[in-house]
Design a protein around this motif. Structure first.
Motif, PDB file in Angstrom:
ATOM      1  N   LEU A   1       5.600  25.101  -3.864  1.00 53.22           N
ATOM      2  CA  LEU A   1       4.926  23.819  -4.081  1.00 53.22           C
ATOM      3  C   LEU A   1       4.020  23.460  -2.912  1.00 53.22           C
ATOM      4  O   LEU A   1       2.890  22.993  -3.095  1.00 53.22           O
ATOM      5  CB  LEU A   1       5.961  22.716  -4.305  1.00 53.22           C
ATOM      6  N   VAL A   2       4.517  23.676  -1.686  1.00 55.33           N
ATOM      7  CA  VAL A   2       3.723  23.362  -0.491  1.00 55.33           C
ATOM      8  C   VAL A   2       2.426  24.168  -0.473  1.00 55.33           C
ATOM      9  O   VAL A   2       1.332  23.629  -0.230  1.00 55.33           O
ATOM     10  CB  VAL A   2       4.551  23.618   0.785  1.00 55.33           C
TER      11      VAL A   2
ATOM     12  N   SER B   1       0.981  25.602  -3.045  1.00 50.65           N
ATOM     13  CA  SER B   1       0.142  25.205  -4.187  1.00 50.65           C
ATOM     14  C   SER B   1      -0.725  24.011  -3.810  1.00 50.65           C
ATOM     15  O   SER B   1      -1.915  23.953  -4.161  1.00 50.65           O
ATOM     16  CB  SER B   1       1.015  24.859  -5.395  1.00 50.65           C
ATOM     17  N   TRP B   2      -0.146  23.043  -3.108  1.00 48.21           N
ATOM     18  CA  TRP B   2      -0.928  21.898  -2.620  1.00 48.21           C
ATOM     19  C   TRP B   2      -1.928  22.333  -1.549  1.00 48.21           C
ATOM     20  O   TRP B   2      -3.052  21.836  -1.504  1.00 48.21           O
ATOM     21  CB  TRP B   2       0.006  20.823  -2.063  1.00 48.21           C
ATOM     22  N   PHE B   3      -1.521  23.255  -0.711  1.00 46.26           N
ATOM     23  CA  PHE B   3      -2.395  23.760   0.351  1.00 46.26           C
ATOM     24  C   PHE B   3      -3.644  24.423  -0.227  1.00 46.26           C
ATOM     25  O   PHE B   3      -4.733  24.333   0.355  1.00 46.26           O
ATOM     26  CB  PHE B   3      -1.610  24.746   1.215  1.00 46.26           C
ATOM     27  N   TYR B   4      -3.480  25.097  -1.397  1.00 48.14           N
ATOM     28  CA  TYR B   4      -4.587  25.832  -1.999  1.00 48.14           C
ATOM     29  C   TYR B   4      -5.404  25.009  -2.996  1.00 48.14           C
ATOM     30  O   TYR B   4      -6.329  25.558  -3.605  1.00 48.14           O
ATOM     31  CB  TYR B   4      -4.055  27.062  -2.737  1.00 48.14           C
ATOM     32  N   LEU B   5      -5.099  23.729  -3.187  1.00 48.55           N
ATOM     33  CA  LEU B   5      -5.830  22.927  -4.175  1.00 48.55           C
ATOM     34  C   LEU B   5      -7.343  23.008  -3.929  1.00 48.55           C
ATOM     35  O   LEU B   5      -7.801  22.916  -2.792  1.00 48.55           O
ATOM     36  CB  LEU B   5      -5.375  21.468  -4.118  1.00 48.55           C
TER      37      LEU B   5
ATOM     38  N   GLU C   1      -8.615  18.904  -3.029  1.00 45.30           N
ATOM     39  CA  GLU C   1      -7.827  18.096  -2.103  1.00 45.30           C
ATOM     40  C   GLU C   1      -7.011  18.915  -1.111  1.00 45.30           C
ATOM     41  O   GLU C   1      -6.386  18.368  -0.208  1.00 45.30           O
ATOM     42  CB  GLU C   1      -6.862  17.196  -2.889  1.00 45.30           C
ATOM     43  N   GLY C   2      -6.983  20.235  -1.269  1.00 48.75           N
ATOM     44  CA  GLY C   2      -6.120  21.078  -0.445  1.00 48.75           C
ATOM     45  C   GLY C   2      -6.562  21.170   1.000  1.00 48.75           C
ATOM     46  O   GLY C   2      -7.756  21.073   1.321  1.00 48.75           O
TER      47      GLY C   2
ATOM     48  N   ASN D   1     -11.082  28.414  -4.971  1.00 47.33           N
ATOM     49  CA  ASN D   1      -9.905  28.166  -5.794  1.00 47.33           C
ATOM     50  C   ASN D   1      -9.018  29.412  -5.731  1.00 47.33           C
ATOM     51  O   ASN D   1      -9.151  30.324  -6.551  1.00 47.33           O
ATOM     52  CB  ASN D   1     -10.315  27.854  -7.230  1.00 47.33           C
TER      53      ASN D   1
END
Length: 307
Positions: A134-135, A137-141, A144-145, A160
């Motif tokens: 999850l962390v 996944s947010w980092f790669y947004l 917003e990442g 992306n």
């Protein structure tokens, strides 16, 4: 009339267990673990091998198909992609071993705040793989990442990572390397505590320092830790599943599948539940693991025999 020695009288007067107590007692302690290992590991392995020769949906009657499942695997492009991705995991996951070694060498110093540094580097090892997925996944947004925020600061366009078929697998491997490096670091920190200081001091007197000290004095004494790090890292790379499930669910376009995830898809996720086909994939993965495990066991046996 001659009397038998006291030891002979004791042996004759004692029961079978007392006479063989030293040899039997360890096996009595090992018996529960051996039983559980046989029931939950050995027997299921043979059941999976047997199931791979059938066509079965998990509910109805099994249909014998022989080697048909394995023949289909040879012509399955999704299986080829999964196998190639497992090779990528194997190659890049091994970077955790040297990375863990160098972090351990840094943390083995006596500097101010070293306990804080150890805690920060140890943190990835104790958190769940789901949280790691999850962390990252947010980092790669894409918008917003944090990754794209950093790239924007240096004038590079947003990427992306998890949406690009050519980058997604490498992004997941990078996420897996984070906790795996922490694990290797712990192994090497433990190994560094066992390094003989007299050998280090003798090498210093002979003029060894820097890379020579590391390669010829430190690393040979870390061989047991390196052996365990290799075994655990290779097995972890081959059985990777949870990060893929959390971060991409096999996408985009099935390009991040590995054998364990493809096995799950065919056996349990897709309509029809092809249990036999999934078992065939599991057998292939098991045979790949068996090659590495057999090599490591053979190497360990060779070392023991040489002593």
């Amino acid at each position: 009339m001659t009397l038998a020695p006291q030891t002979e009288i004791d042996r004759q007067g004692r029961g079978w267990y007392k006479r063989n107590e030293i040899a039997v007692t360890p096996w009595l302690f090992l018996a529960p673990a051996i039983l559980f290992f046989a029931v939950y590991v050995i027997i299921p392995i043979f059941q999976s091998i047997n199931l791979s020769f059938y066509n079965w949906d998990g509910l109805g009657e099994k249909t014998w198909v022989g080697l048909d499942n394995y023949v289909q695997l040879a012509d399955d492009p999704a299986f080829e992609v999964s196998l190639w991705n497992n090779v990528k995991w194997l190659v890049f996951y091994l970077l955790a071993i040297p990375a863990g070694l160098f972090i351990a060498l840094f943390l083995n110093q006596t500097v101010t705040g070293i306990r804080l540094y150890k805690s920060l580097f140890f943190f990835p090892f104790v958190i769940s793989q789901v949280v790691v997925g999850l962390v990252f996944s947010w980092f790669y947004l894409p918008n917003e990442g944090l990754l794209n925020g950093i790239l924007g600061l240096v004038g590079l366009g947003p990427i992306n990572v998890l949406g690009d078929p050519t980058l997604a697998t490498y992004g997941i491997i990078a996420a897996g390397l984070w906790p795996q490096t922490a694990y290797c670091m712990i192994l090497y920190l433990t190994g560094l505590n066992a390094v003989d200081p007299e050998q280090v001091e003798a090498a210093r007197l002979d003029g060894a320092k820097g890379w020579k000290m590391l390669w010829y004095v430190i690393v040979p004494q870390l061989k047991p830790a390196t052996f365990i790090a290799f075994v655990v890292t290779i097995i972890g790379a081959l059985r990777s599943f949870d990060l893929i499930s959390i971060m991409t669910n096999g996408g985009p376009f099935g390009q991040t599948r590995v054998l364990s995830f493809y096995m799950f898809e065919k056996a349990l996720a897709e309509f029809g539940f092809r249990m036999g086909y999934g078992a065939a994939i599991a057998v292939v993965l098991f045979l790949i693991m068996l090659v590495f495990i057999a090599y490591f066991l053979w190497s360990m046996w060779q070392e023991e025999r040489a002593r």
